[in-house]
Design a protein around this motif. Structure first.
Motif, PDB file in Angstrom:
ATOM      1  N   LYS A  23     -25.955  -0.410  16.132  1.00 47.12           N
ATOM      2  CA  LYS A  23     -24.845  -0.982  15.334  1.00 47.12           C
ATOM      3  C   LYS A  23     -25.104  -2.206  14.780  1.00 47.12           C
ATOM      4  CE  LYS A  23     -22.137   2.603  15.566  1.00 47.12           C
ATOM      5  NZ  LYS A  23     -21.542   3.213  14.076  1.00 47.12           N
ATOM      6  N   MET A  24     -25.779  -3.297  15.772  1.00 46.01           N
ATOM      7  CA  MET A  24     -26.162  -4.651  15.341  1.00 46.01           C
ATOM      8  C   MET A  24     -27.441  -4.718  14.964  1.00 46.01           C
ATOM      9  SD  MET A  24     -23.924  -6.223  18.833  1.00 46.01           S
ATOM     10  CE  MET A  24     -23.632  -7.585  18.278  1.00 46.01           C
ATOM     11  N   ALA A  25     -27.560  -4.253  13.781  1.00 48.17           N
ATOM     12  CA  ALA A  25     -28.997  -4.118  13.207  1.00 48.17           C
ATOM     13  C   ALA A  25     -29.707  -5.691  13.560  1.00 48.17           C
ATOM     14  CB  ALA A  25     -29.037  -3.633  11.779  1.00 48.17           C
ATOM     15  N   GLY A  26     -30.974  -5.353  13.873  1.00 48.62           N
ATOM     16  CA  GLY A  26     -31.679  -6.704  13.908  1.00 48.62           C
ATOM     17  C   GLY A  26     -31.636  -7.440  15.397  1.00 48.62           C
ATOM     18  N   THR A  70     -33.219  -8.328  24.366  1.00 48.28           N
ATOM     19  CA  THR A  70     -32.798  -9.842  25.179  1.00 48.28           C
ATOM     20  C   THR A  70     -31.587 -10.216  24.690  1.00 48.28           C
ATOM     21  OG1 THR A  70     -35.168 -10.356  25.346  1.00 48.28           O
ATOM     22  CG2 THR A  70     -33.479 -11.958  25.862  1.00 48.28           C
ATOM     23  N   ARG A  71     -31.253 -10.245  23.599  1.00 50.02           N
ATOM     24  CA  ARG A  71     -29.782 -10.576  23.084  1.00 50.02           C
ATOM     25  C   ARG A  71     -28.655  -9.846  23.632  1.00 50.02           C
ATOM     26  NH1 ARG A  71     -26.091 -14.215  22.862  1.00 50.02           N
ATOM     27  NH2 ARG A  71     -25.002 -14.148  20.961  1.00 50.02           N
ATOM     28  N   VAL A  72     -29.059  -8.384  23.551  1.00 45.93           N
ATOM     29  CA  VAL A  72     -27.874  -7.390  23.981  1.00 45.93           C
ATOM     30  C   VAL A  72     -27.763  -7.739  25.558  1.00 45.93           C
ATOM     31  CG1 VAL A  72     -27.389  -5.051  24.275  1.00 45.93           C
ATOM     32  CG2 VAL A  72     -28.428  -5.860  22.431  1.00 45.93           C
TER      33      VAL A  72
END
Length: 307
Positions: A38-41, A45-47
């Motif tokens: 859903k959060m393309a790109g 690590t960020r998730v």
């Protein structure tokens, strides 16, 4: 004067910034996989950082488990108000949280839950206030307890159904529950098991080596180190009775350091030297094996340093 002018200059009012970015789940998926799609790109690590920072919610409940199983019809929210969901308290630390339960590490000196005679602020009160910030109808439900002067890992349910599942199936769900303690004297054995029947006498718990109507109780122990007139002991509970470890160690002639109630006459740490350092269980809803472990308290180790 026109209605438009009565209301001001006629310029459109600024819209309040959205509190959440919302994604609707249309098919089964794990949370990490879903967010990366859903959060393309966005990177893994960020998730994980979003989960660690407690800004990901599933159906209005904070979720920190990267592989949490999503089902069609659920709603995933990314909060833009990080401060709203942060939890900070000097006596309590959240180790894990999802829609069904919350795992914490509590400091010594904090009650797990209020009793009829003790109405002071407890871990349950603190967590109730926290979950109500997410939704006013949220509540925390007690599953098990730690003594006020015992520190360590424990969990609470976030709904009655989960509470009943955990309580009714405790011995099937919880697969490993361990404590570490400093006890008086040199333990005679490197390992052993204590079995007895325990009876709650209100002011203290009595132990009997035969069935006198009390509750059968089993504690396994392993001696880690002996030094300075103390022993560092790791304990594994097969049953979980009130004051079980304290009574069983006292019955061996090695009361827990700082435990005046059960025969210890010294208190070098200013606290009961008992810490619940490990809790492993199968998630009551997903069935996943959950494992939590903390370090032995530094004060326990320092007491064992050779002089």
């Amino acid at each position: 004067m026109s209605r438009k002018n009565q209301q001001g200059s006629g310029r459109p009012r600024a819209r309040a910034a959205a509190k959440y970015t919302i994604y609707n789940v249309t098919e089964p998926a794990e949370l990490m996989e879903f967010l990366m799609k859903k959060m393309a790109g966005i990177s893994r690590t960020r998730v994980k950082a979003l989960l660690t920072n407690r800004v990901v919610l599933v159906d209005n409940n904070i979720q920190t488990q990267y592989n949490y199983p999503l089902q069609a019809g659920m709603k995933v929210q990314i909060s833009h108000e990080k401060h709203k969901h942060e939890f900070r308290h000097p006596l309590l630390k959240i180790l894990y949280e999802d829609a069904y339960l919350i795992v914490v590490e509590k400091k010594e000196g904090l009650l797990s839950v209020a009793t009829d005679h003790q109405k002071e602020r407890t871990a349950q009160h603190i967590l109730n206030e926290y979950v109500k910030r997410q939704h006013r109808n949220n509540r925390i439900f007690v599953v098990h307890r730690l003594d006020r002067e015992t520190s360590g890992i424990m969990m609470y349910a976030k709904d009655e159904r989960t509470q009943h599942t955990l309580r009714d199936n405790w011995h099937d769900i919880v697969c490993d529950r361990r404590y570490v303690s400093v006890v008086m004297g040199d333990m005679e054995k490197d390992s052993g098991t204590v079995e007895s029947w325990l009876t709650d006498r209100k002011l203290y718990v009595s132990s009997s080596d035969h069935d006198d109507g009390g509750k059968f109780s089993v504690t396994h122990y392993q001696t880690i180190k002996r030094a300075n007139g103390y022993s560092l002991v790791e304990l594994q509970l097969e049953t979980g009775r009130k004051n079980q470890i304290r009574v069983h160690m006292s019955s061996l002639g090695h009361p827990v350091v700082g435990d005046e109630r059960y025969g210890c006459e010294v208190d070098p740490l200013g606290r009961l030297a008992l810490h619940a350092f490990k809790l492993c269980f199968y998630h009551p809803v997903t069935g996943e094996l959950m494992q939590f472990e903390t370090l032995y308290p530094a004060s326990f180790k320092n007491l064992m340093l050779r002089k």
